[in-house]
Design an enzyme around this catalytic site. Sequence first.
Site, PDB file in Angstrom:
ATOM      1  N   GLY A   1       0.834  -1.194   0.000  1.00 24.40           N
ATOM      2  CA  GLY A   1       0.000   0.000   0.000  1.00 24.40           C
ATOM      3  C   GLY A   1       0.861   1.233   0.000  1.00 24.40           C
TER       4      GLY A   1
ATOM      5  CB  CYS B   1       5.342  -4.235   0.296  1.00 25.50           C
ATOM      6  SG  CYS B   1       6.189  -2.651   0.153  1.00 25.50           S
ATOM      7  CE1 TYR B   2       1.205   0.968   5.581  1.00 25.92           C
ATOM      8  CE2 TYR B   2      -0.452  -0.772   5.664  1.00 25.92           C
ATOM      9  CZ  TYR B   2       0.036   0.445   6.106  1.00 25.92           C
ATOM     10  OH  TYR B   2      -0.640   1.129   7.081  1.00 25.92           O
TER      11      TYR B   2
ATOM     12  CG  HIS C   1       5.907  -5.597  -4.421  1.00 28.51           C
ATOM     13  ND1 HIS C   1       4.633  -5.404  -3.956  1.00 28.51           N
ATOM     14  CD2 HIS C   1       6.637  -4.528  -4.006  1.00 28.51           C
ATOM     15  CE1 HIS C   1       4.577  -4.254  -3.294  1.00 28.51           C
ATOM     16  NE2 HIS C   1       5.781  -3.704  -3.316  1.00 28.51           N
TER      17      HIS C   1
ATOM     18  CD  GLU D   1       2.836  -8.204  -5.468  1.00 33.17           C
ATOM     19  OE1 GLU D   1       3.589  -8.967  -4.827  1.00 33.17           O
ATOM     20  OE2 GLU D   1       2.586  -7.037  -5.102  1.00 33.17           O
TER      21      GLU D   1
ATOM     22  CG  ASP E   1     -16.311  -9.677 -20.875  1.00 32.00           C
ATOM     23  OD1 ASP E   1     -15.439 -10.564 -21.001  1.00 32.00           O
ATOM     24  OD2 ASP E   1     -16.038  -8.479 -20.697  1.00 32.00           O
TER      25      ASP E   1
ATOM     26  CE  LYS F   1     -12.052  -9.561 -22.014  1.00 33.24           C
ATOM     27  NZ  LYS F   1     -13.255  -8.751 -22.175  1.00 33.24           N
TER      28      LYS F   1
END
Length: 512
Positions: A54, A81-82, A168, A170, A226, A368
Site C-alpha cells: 500500500g 511490503c506494507y 513484491h 506478485e 464477456d 478476463k
Amino acid sequence: MPQTVLILDFGAQYSQLIARRTRELGVYCEIVPHDRPWSELRARNPAALILSGGPASTMTADAPTMDAAAFEAGVPILGICYGMQIMARELGGELVRLEHAEYGPATLSVTTASPLFAGGPRESRVWMSHGDAVTRLPAGFATLASTPRCPVAAIGDVQRRFYGTQFHPEVAHTACGRELLRAFLLEIAGLRGDWAMASFVESAVAEIRRQVGGDRVICALSGGVDSAVAATLVARAIGEQLTCIFVDHGLLRAGEADGVVAAFRDILHLDVVAVDAGARFLAKLAGIEDPERKRVIIGHEFIRVFEEEAAKIPGVRYLVQGTLYPDVIESKTPQSKAGDKIKSHHNVGGLPERMDFALIEPLRMLFKDEVRALGRVLGLPEAIVARQPFPGPGLAVRIIGDVTAERLAILRAADAIVRAEIDGADLDPMPWQYFAVLTPVRSVGVMGDGRTYEHLVAVRAITSEDGMTADWARLPHALLERISTRIVNEVRGINRVAYDITSKPPATVEWE
Ligand code: XMP
C-alpha cells in the site's frame, strides 16, 4: 464453496496482481478492504490471508490498519511490503522511515532455511518498492532473507505460519515470486490448488438455478467474449428460460454480425433474437463528428433498442450482465479513484439500472483471462473466446468524422485485409490488437494514368498486456507492404496507407 484466500487490500497498485497470481496457482481468492472486522472475515472461513502492499507509511498516525484478532485465529498469513510492515508493527516489532526509499530491482539472499524459500535458489532478483523498513522483529520471528540495502527483506514465524516479504512476489520482475507464493499457499497453508473453471461451472450453474427458479431471463449479446460466456453459462443452467437479444448496431466488422448469430443459434443452440438496427443507428449518427457525442448516442440508442425488444418478451424477471471482477472490487486503489477521464468507454450491453430486472452477474468474481478459460470449458468457438478487444461503439470510433454507410463499407473492407494479413503472418509475439482507421484526410495519387483524390487509411497494430499502456507493433516491412498494396488495389476510395507508430501514452489505442 472453494477453499478461499482473502487478500486484505491496503490500497496497493498490485492487489489485483496478487489475486491473479493466487488464482493461477489454482487457489480461489477474493480482495477485501483492509479494515473489515475479523468476525466478518472469519465468517467466510478463509484458509489463509494475504496482506497487500500500500502507498501509506506505517509510521503515521492514520496508517491503514487491520483487525488484530486475525493474528489470533491460527490462519496462515503472508504480508507483502506494507502488509509485512503492518504485521510486524501489530505484533510488537519496530520500523523506521528510510532516508532514501528503495524502488526497483535488488538481489535477494536467503539467509535462513524456511518453508517459504524451500526449493528456491539462494540468490535471486526481486522487485522492491518501499519507504519504511522493519528494524526489530516481533517475538517468534526470524529474518529469512536480505538484500544489500534491506537487511530484513523477508521474515517468518514458522510456528504460527506468519510470513512477510518486503519485496513484491506478485510482479513478474521477482524471479522467485511464483515459487514463493506457491510455497506459501500450497505447502505452508496446505491448500489443494484445485480451483479450476470446470468446478466453477458446477457451482455457478447451481447458484443460477437457485436464484432464477422458474423465471424468464434475458441477456444482451454484443459479440464480445464477456456477454457470450455469461449467456452460455446461464443457458447451461436454465436452458430455454433464457432469451438472448443481439442488437446489431451496424457498426461491427465484416462478417461479424452473421458470425455471432450463427455461433449462438447453430453451435450453442441458444434462443437468439437478432435485431438489425443499423439504419436506425446511422440515422442518429448522421452529421456527428465529435467522438464523445458518437459514444453517448450509440450507448443511448443501444439501450432504447434493447428495451423495446425486451418489452416484447412477457414475464422477464432477470437480466444477465457480463460484469467482471475488476469492476466490482470494493476497495479501489487511490490511483484508480483519481485519474482524469480520457474517453468514456461504452460497454455496449452495459444496461441501465432503471430497467426493472434483477441482475445475474455470473462472471463477477472472474478476471478476463479466467473468462476466456471458462468460455473454452463451455465449448465456445475460438473466434469468440480469443476475440480481440473491440470497442462497444464499434467502427464508429474508427471512422474519424461523420459515419456514413459508404465510409463503413470502405473501412470494413480495409480492416478485413489488415486482419487477414496479420492473422496469416505467423508473428511471434502476435500484436494484441490490430485494425484499420478511416481518416477524413484526402490526398492526391496516381493510378494507371489518372489522378486520384481519395482517403487515407491508417493501420494500427499494438502490443499490450491490458490496453492501459501499449506500444506500436514492429510489424515486418514485407507484411506492411502486402497490407498497403492490397488495400490500395482492392478497396475503392483509398489511395494511401499510413502506419501508426505512436505508443499509449501519449496516444490512445483507438483514434477516437
Ligand atoms: P483506448 O483507445 O482508450 O483503448 O486507449 C483501450 C482499449 O479499450 C478499447 N476501447 C473500448 N472498449 N468500449 C469498449 O468496450 C469503448 O468505448 C472503448 N473504447 C476503447 C480499445 O479497443 C482498447 O482495447
